[in-house]
Motif scaffolding. Structure first.
Motif, PDB file in Angstrom:
ATOM      1  N   GLN A  77       0.836  -1.196   0.000  1.00 37.55           N
ATOM      2  CA  GLN A  77       0.000   0.000   0.000  1.00 37.55           C
ATOM      3  C   GLN A  77       0.880   1.258   0.000  1.00 37.55           C
ATOM      4  O   GLN A  77       1.777   1.398   0.827  1.00 37.55           O
ATOM      5  CB  GLN A  77      -0.905  -0.001   1.237  1.00 37.55           C
ATOM      6  N   PRO A  78       0.661   2.183  -0.940  1.00 38.14           N
ATOM      7  CA  PRO A  78       1.452   3.421  -0.990  1.00 38.14           C
ATOM      8  C   PRO A  78       1.229   4.295   0.246  1.00 38.14           C
ATOM      9  O   PRO A  78       0.260   4.130   0.986  1.00 38.14           O
ATOM     10  CB  PRO A  78       0.919   4.125  -2.238  1.00 38.14           C
ATOM     11  N   GLY A  83       5.228  15.462   4.859  1.00 38.18           N
ATOM     12  CA  GLY A  83       6.419  16.305   4.901  1.00 38.18           C
ATOM     13  C   GLY A  83       6.780  16.912   3.555  1.00 38.18           C
ATOM     14  O   GLY A  83       7.208  18.054   3.476  1.00 38.18           O
ATOM     15  N   ASP A  84       6.622  16.149   2.488  1.00 37.98           N
ATOM     16  CA  ASP A  84       6.920  16.665   1.153  1.00 37.98           C
ATOM     17  C   ASP A  84       5.706  16.585   0.225  1.00 37.98           C
ATOM     18  O   ASP A  84       5.798  16.920  -0.944  1.00 37.98           O
ATOM     19  CB  ASP A  84       8.116  15.942   0.531  1.00 37.98           C
ATOM     20  N   ASP A  85       4.573  16.132   0.758  1.00 40.75           N
ATOM     21  CA  ASP A  85       3.311  16.031   0.029  1.00 40.75           C
ATOM     22  C   ASP A  85       3.428  15.136  -1.208  1.00 40.75           C
ATOM     23  O   ASP A  85       2.793  15.363  -2.227  1.00 40.75           O
ATOM     24  CB  ASP A  85       2.791  17.422  -0.355  1.00 40.75           C
ATOM     25  N   CYS A  86       4.265  14.102  -1.110  1.00 34.19           N
ATOM     26  CA  CYS A  86       4.452  13.151  -2.206  1.00 34.19           C
ATOM     27  C   CYS A  86       3.881  11.799  -1.816  1.00 34.19           C
ATOM     28  O   CYS A  86       3.771  11.466  -0.636  1.00 34.19           O
ATOM     29  CB  CYS A  86       5.936  12.981  -2.529  1.00 34.19           C
ATOM     30  N   ALA A  87       3.532  11.019  -2.823  1.00 36.10           N
ATOM     31  CA  ALA A  87       3.090   9.641  -2.620  1.00 36.10           C
ATOM     32  C   ALA A  87       4.257   8.718  -2.944  1.00 36.10           C
ATOM     33  O   ALA A  87       4.997   8.949  -3.905  1.00 36.10           O
ATOM     34  CB  ALA A  87       1.896   9.334  -3.512  1.00 36.10           C
ATOM     35  N   TYR A  88       4.408   7.685  -2.131  1.00 38.53           N
ATOM     36  CA  TYR A  88       5.488   6.718  -2.313  1.00 38.53           C
ATOM     37  C   TYR A  88       4.893   5.330  -2.550  1.00 38.53           C
ATOM     38  O   TYR A  88       4.020   4.891  -1.817  1.00 38.53           O
ATOM     39  CB  TYR A  88       6.417   6.700  -1.097  1.00 38.53           C
ATOM     40  N   TYR A  89       5.390   4.664  -3.585  1.00 39.40           N
ATOM     41  CA  TYR A  89       4.957   3.326  -3.965  1.00 39.40           C
ATOM     42  C   TYR A  89       6.093   2.356  -3.677  1.00 39.40           C
ATOM     43  O   TYR A  89       7.268   2.696  -3.834  1.00 39.40           O
ATOM     44  CB  TYR A  89       4.619   3.266  -5.457  1.00 39.40           C
ATOM     45  N   ASP A  92       8.623  -4.793  -4.441  1.00 43.09           N
ATOM     46  CA  ASP A  92       9.775  -5.639  -4.110  1.00 43.09           C
ATOM     47  C   ASP A  92      10.717  -4.880  -3.174  1.00 43.09           C
ATOM     48  O   ASP A  92      10.340  -4.549  -2.071  1.00 43.09           O
ATOM     49  CB  ASP A  92      10.477  -6.137  -5.372  1.00 43.09           C
ATOM     50  N   ASN A  93      11.913  -4.557  -3.633  1.00 47.12           N
ATOM     51  CA  ASN A  93      12.887  -3.832  -2.804  1.00 47.12           C
ATOM     52  C   ASN A  93      13.083  -2.389  -3.287  1.00 47.12           C
ATOM     53  O   ASN A  93      14.094  -1.761  -2.977  1.00 47.12           O
ATOM     54  CB  ASN A  93      14.233  -4.568  -2.824  1.00 47.12           C
ATOM     55  N   LYS A  94      12.098  -1.855  -3.996  1.00 48.28           N
ATOM     56  CA  LYS A  94      12.250  -0.534  -4.615  1.00 48.28           C
ATOM     57  C   LYS A  94      11.171   0.438  -4.142  1.00 48.28           C
ATOM     58  O   LYS A  94      10.043   0.043  -3.863  1.00 48.28           O
ATOM     59  CB  LYS A  94      12.212  -0.652  -6.130  1.00 48.28           C
ATOM     60  N   VAL A  95      11.536   1.736  -4.109  1.00 50.58           N
ATOM     61  CA  VAL A  95      10.618   2.801  -3.721  1.00 50.58           C
ATOM     62  C   VAL A  95      10.506   3.778  -4.894  1.00 50.58           C
ATOM     63  O   VAL A  95      11.517   4.190  -5.467  1.00 50.58           O
ATOM     64  CB  VAL A  95      11.120   3.548  -2.465  1.00 50.58           C
ATOM     65  N   TYR A  96       9.259   4.138  -5.231  1.00 49.94           N
ATOM     66  CA  TYR A  96       8.957   5.066  -6.325  1.00 49.94           C
ATOM     67  C   TYR A  96       8.226   6.274  -5.750  1.00 49.94           C
ATOM     68  O   TYR A  96       7.526   6.156  -4.746  1.00 49.94           O
ATOM     69  CB  TYR A  96       8.068   4.392  -7.372  1.00 49.94           C
ATOM     70  N   VAL A 117       7.542  -4.875   2.921  1.00 57.44           N
ATOM     71  CA  VAL A 117       6.271  -5.483   3.306  1.00 57.44           C
ATOM     72  C   VAL A 117       5.296  -4.475   3.910  1.00 57.44           C
ATOM     73  O   VAL A 117       4.097  -4.740   3.987  1.00 57.44           O
ATOM     74  CB  VAL A 117       6.480  -6.668   4.276  1.00 57.44           C
ATOM     75  N   SER A 118       5.790  -3.315   4.344  1.00 56.64           N
ATOM     76  CA  SER A 118       4.923  -2.291   4.925  1.00 56.64           C
ATOM     77  C   SER A 118       5.730  -1.002   5.061  1.00 56.64           C
ATOM     78  O   SER A 118       6.959  -1.030   5.092  1.00 56.64           O
ATOM     79  CB  SER A 118       4.416  -2.742   6.299  1.00 56.64           C
ATOM     80  N   ALA A 119       5.025   0.119   5.137  1.00 59.00           N
ATOM     81  CA  ALA A 119       5.696   1.404   5.320  1.00 59.00           C
ATOM     82  C   ALA A 119       4.742   2.371   6.005  1.00 59.00           C
ATOM     83  O   ALA A 119       3.521   2.190   5.969  1.00 59.00           O
ATOM     84  CB  ALA A 119       6.147   1.974   3.977  1.00 59.00           C
ATOM     85  N   CYS A 120       5.304   3.390   6.630  1.00 61.24           N
ATOM     86  CA  CYS A 120       4.481   4.421   7.257  1.00 61.24           C
ATOM     87  C   CYS A 120       5.306   5.699   7.400  1.00 61.24           C
ATOM     88  O   CYS A 120       6.527   5.683   7.329  1.00 61.24           O
ATOM     89  CB  CYS A 120       3.939   3.974   8.619  1.00 61.24           C
TER      90      CYS A 120
END
Length: 176
Positions: A77-78, A83-89, A92-96, A117-120
């Motif tokens: 889940q993105p 803080g920067d008003d951006c969405a992060y996707y 696998d092992n990559k962040v967009y 597996v998760s982010a916040c």
């Protein structure tokens, strides 16, 4: 296909339906950001997008396949970081990164033996929870959203087992 509720009934949004060539979706990723709803088409490794104001649907808004994503990739889940008003996707092992309507693309690559597996959001950082690809150990990285892997702020060992969910609860990083 997307449905909207008008106060009395659910109605199919006629333009919010993926094409027949992309029938397999990831049901864990459904994300609202800046007037758009985003979903992952798992069979193609692509992001689809529905613009709410104009009721228009784009089957393939962006694709992760150039960076090796496949139907068996791990999609998470993105996160919309305030803080920067951006969405992060996370794939696998990559962040967009998606900055408003500008796709910045790949912004961080973690070691290949890990899968996200998760982010916040965690203060000014993005907390990125990872498990090893064999699900034996877990680690959480604190990333300031500007540095490379070589200068990542901190890695927190979460020990044996696979981290399933990561959350910021009362400014404490909590993992399950």
């Amino acid at each position: 296909k997307l449905y909207s509720y008008d106060g009395s009934a659910w109605n199919a949004c006629t333009t919010a339906e993926g094409g027949a060539s992309y029938p397999t979706r990831n049901e864990d990723v459904f994300f609202y950001y800046k007037g758009f709803l985003y979903a992952i088409i798992q069979s193609s490794g692509a992001v689809s997008r529905w613009e709410i104001a104009t009721n228009s649907f784009t089957d393939i808004y962006q694709s992760f396949t150039a960076d090796g994503a496949t139907a068996t990739s791990t999609y998470v889940q993105p996160i919309h970081h305030l803080g920067d008003d951006c969405a992060y996707y996370f794939v696998d092992n990559k962040v967009y990164r998606l900055n408003n309507v500008t796709w910045d693309g790949l912004v961080l690559t973690l070691p290949t033996n890990l899968k996200i597996v998760s982010a916040c959001e965690f203060g000014n950082y993005l907390a990125i929870g990872c498990a090893t690809t064999d699900n034996r150990e877990s680690v959480v990285y604190l990333w300031d959203r500007d540095s490379s892997l070589a200068t990542i702020t901190q890695g927190i060992d979460f020990g044996e087992g696979q981290l399933k969910h990561l959350a910021n609860l009362n400014n404490k990083l909590t993992g399950i």
